[in-house]
Design a protein around this motif. Structure first.
Motif, PDB file in Angstrom:
ATOM      1  N   PHE A 109     -40.781 -85.399  -5.168  1.00 53.91           N
ATOM      2  CA  PHE A 109     -40.537 -86.727  -4.678  1.00 53.91           C
ATOM      3  C   PHE A 109     -41.499 -87.523  -5.325  1.00 53.91           C
ATOM      4  CE2 PHE A 109     -42.385 -89.521  -1.290  1.00 53.91           C
ATOM      5  CZ  PHE A 109     -41.181 -89.909  -0.852  1.00 53.91           C
ATOM      6  N   LYS A 110     -42.966 -87.237  -5.832  1.00 48.66           N
ATOM      7  CA  LYS A 110     -43.857 -87.915  -6.359  1.00 48.66           C
ATOM      8  C   LYS A 110     -43.260 -88.652  -7.656  1.00 48.66           C
ATOM      9  CE  LYS A 110     -48.296 -87.196  -5.948  1.00 48.66           C
ATOM     10  NZ  LYS A 110     -49.395 -86.359  -5.879  1.00 48.66           N
ATOM     11  N   GLN A 111     -42.712 -87.882  -8.404  1.00 44.82           N
ATOM     12  CA  GLN A 111     -42.071 -88.026  -9.682  1.00 44.82           C
ATOM     13  C   GLN A 111     -41.108 -89.027  -9.536  1.00 44.82           C
ATOM     14  OE1 GLN A 111     -40.574 -84.180 -11.164  1.00 44.82           O
ATOM     15  NE2 GLN A 111     -42.095 -84.311 -13.017  1.00 44.82           N
ATOM     16  N   LEU A 112     -40.130 -88.976  -8.491  1.00 45.72           N
ATOM     17  CA  LEU A 112     -38.834 -89.849  -8.282  1.00 45.72           C
ATOM     18  C   LEU A 112     -39.677 -91.090  -7.886  1.00 45.72           C
ATOM     19  CD1 LEU A 112     -36.027 -89.963  -8.329  1.00 45.72           C
ATOM     20  CD2 LEU A 112     -35.855 -88.973  -6.017  1.00 45.72           C
ATOM     21  N   SER A 113     -40.225 -91.198  -7.001  1.00 45.25           N
ATOM     22  CA  SER A 113     -40.970 -92.533  -6.347  1.00 45.25           C
ATOM     23  C   SER A 113     -42.040 -93.244  -7.195  1.00 45.25           C
ATOM     24  CB  SER A 113     -41.590 -92.107  -4.851  1.00 45.25           C
ATOM     25  OG  SER A 113     -42.885 -91.319  -5.030  1.00 45.25           O
ATOM     26  N   GLY A 114     -42.467 -92.408  -8.214  1.00 47.74           N
ATOM     27  CA  GLY A 114     -43.528 -93.154  -8.999  1.00 47.74           C
ATOM     28  C   GLY A 114     -44.900 -93.218  -8.510  1.00 47.74           C
ATOM     29  N   ASP A 115     -45.105 -91.957  -7.635  1.00 44.49           N
ATOM     30  CA  ASP A 115     -46.381 -91.655  -6.602  1.00 44.49           C
ATOM     31  C   ASP A 115     -46.592 -92.679  -5.618  1.00 44.49           C
ATOM     32  OD1 ASP A 115     -48.233 -90.022  -6.658  1.00 44.49           O
ATOM     33  OD2 ASP A 115     -49.627 -90.814  -7.863  1.00 44.49           O
ATOM     34  N   THR A 133     -42.710 -93.987  -0.425  1.00 48.10           N
ATOM     35  CA  THR A 133     -41.514 -93.829  -0.143  1.00 48.10           C
ATOM     36  C   THR A 133     -40.362 -94.026  -1.283  1.00 48.10           C
ATOM     37  OG1 THR A 133     -41.355 -96.316  -0.200  1.00 48.10           O
ATOM     38  CG2 THR A 133     -41.594 -95.055   2.274  1.00 48.10           C
ATOM     39  N   ILE A 134     -39.261 -93.792  -1.332  1.00 50.60           N
ATOM     40  CA  ILE A 134     -38.232 -93.863  -2.205  1.00 50.60           C
ATOM     41  C   ILE A 134     -37.189 -94.866  -1.884  1.00 50.60           C
ATOM     42  CG2 ILE A 134     -36.203 -92.677  -3.192  1.00 50.60           C
ATOM     43  CD1 ILE A 134     -37.704 -90.216  -3.249  1.00 50.60           C
ATOM     44  N   ARG A 135     -36.762 -95.642  -2.957  1.00 53.87           N
ATOM     45  CA  ARG A 135     -35.557 -96.646  -2.468  1.00 53.87           C
ATOM     46  C   ARG A 135     -34.618 -96.234  -3.515  1.00 53.87           C
ATOM     47  NH1 ARG A 135     -37.694-101.143   0.281  1.00 53.87           N
ATOM     48  NH2 ARG A 135     -35.703-102.045  -0.378  1.00 53.87           N
ATOM     49  N   LYS A 136     -33.344 -96.606  -3.277  1.00 51.93           N
ATOM     50  CA  LYS A 136     -32.079 -96.530  -4.054  1.00 51.93           C
ATOM     51  C   LYS A 136     -32.330 -96.586  -5.637  1.00 51.93           C
ATOM     52  CE  LYS A 136     -28.598 -97.495  -0.573  1.00 51.93           C
ATOM     53  NZ  LYS A 136     -29.769 -98.030   0.434  1.00 51.93           N
ATOM     54  N   GLU A 137     -32.943 -97.593  -5.819  1.00 50.02           N
ATOM     55  CA  GLU A 137     -33.300 -97.718  -7.413  1.00 50.02           C
ATOM     56  C   GLU A 137     -34.111 -96.933  -8.034  1.00 50.02           C
ATOM     57  OE1 GLU A 137     -35.860-100.926  -5.047  1.00 50.02           O
ATOM     58  OE2 GLU A 137     -33.732 -99.991  -5.064  1.00 50.02           O
ATOM     59  N   ASN A 138     -34.747 -96.022  -7.215  1.00 49.20           N
ATOM     60  CA  ASN A 138     -35.649 -94.980  -7.873  1.00 49.20           C
ATOM     61  C   ASN A 138     -34.567 -93.678  -8.338  1.00 49.20           C
ATOM     62  OD1 ASN A 138     -37.736 -95.616  -5.168  1.00 49.20           O
ATOM     63  ND2 ASN A 138     -38.618 -95.563  -7.432  1.00 49.20           N
ATOM     64  N   PHE A 139     -33.381 -93.783  -7.843  1.00 48.95           N
ATOM     65  CA  PHE A 139     -32.577 -92.867  -8.358  1.00 48.95           C
ATOM     66  C   PHE A 139     -31.798 -93.174  -9.776  1.00 48.95           C
ATOM     67  CE2 PHE A 139     -32.903 -91.572  -3.990  1.00 48.95           C
ATOM     68  CZ  PHE A 139     -32.717 -90.365  -4.154  1.00 48.95           C
TER      69      PHE A 139
END
Length: 214
Positions: free
Chosen positions: A32-38, A41-47
């Motif tokens: 999750f931290k990798q995907l969110s950039g630490d 929260t995560i947004r659609k563009e993180n994918f």
């Protein structure tokens, strides 16, 4: 000491809600931290930079599913702008293998939850129904990602799937009923006998091999 106890209690709560072990939660938190950039929260563009997801034929539906309030158990419709770690775990739990030691009733409950998640991917307008054409299109999209199936074959298989779905739905209607689409109950009948475990798998979600952006 207090902070450690609080963190431990939080992990236990997440174990109870999602069925993941503490080790799995820790591993997923790193992802999750990798995907969110630490970020929290995560947004659609993180994918956008997930390699294995980039070439997936139903990429947009998969990403959308992460933000669907129905899957997040936050409402009957609508999309969240962002999701936190607990939300991420909630979505990931749909892909968790069903424990074979569970009782038959519990296994059927988990299977139904997985199929409901899949139904939501088809039912993009949240009206509780899927048109036969929508069902056919998603089947064709899924097959188009298989390099061993030619385009014409994929179209033919998708047509067959649509006709099979129609026979299940229309065949059980009363003479005076008007067909309005595939309901979730119809969807359960269509998927009866199909091994959902092999279908509910997205390669980038594999906890052993998941490669995410840095």
């Amino acid at each position: 000491m207090g902070a450690a106890h609080s963190a431990s209690a939080e992990v236990r709560e997440l174990e109870g809600k999602t069925g993941f072990s503490s080790d799995q939660i820790e591993q997923l938190h790193r992802r999750f931290k990798q995907l969110s950039g630490d970020q929290p929260t995560i947004r659609k563009e993180n994918f956008n930079n997930v390699p294995d997801l980039e070439l997936n034929p139903i990429r947009s539906k998969i990403v959308r599913a992460f933000f669907d309030n129905r899957n997040l158990r936050k409402g009957p419709s609508g999309l969240a702008d962002e999701i936190n770690f607990e939300d991420f775990l909630t979505i990931m739990s749909y892909f968790r293998p069903i424990d074979p030691t569970l009782g038959e009733e519990q296994v059927e409950l988990y299977r139904k939850e997985k199929l409901r998640f899949l139904f939501h991917m088809y039912d993009s307008d949240s009206d509780g129904r899927i048109t036969l054409e929508e069902y056919r299109n998603v089947v064709e999209e899924l097959l188009s990602g298989n390099p061993h199936i030619e385009k014409d074959s994929a179209r033919s298989i998708a047509d067959g799937a649509m006709m099979e779905a129609a026979s299940v739905c229309v065949g059980q209607m009363e003479p005076d009923q008007v067909y309005e689409g595939i309901t979730f109950e119809d969807f359960l009948k269509i998927w009866q006998g199909i091994d959902i475990e092999t279908k509910m798998h997205i390669r980038f979600l594999n906890m052993e091999t998941m490669a995410l952006c840095h």
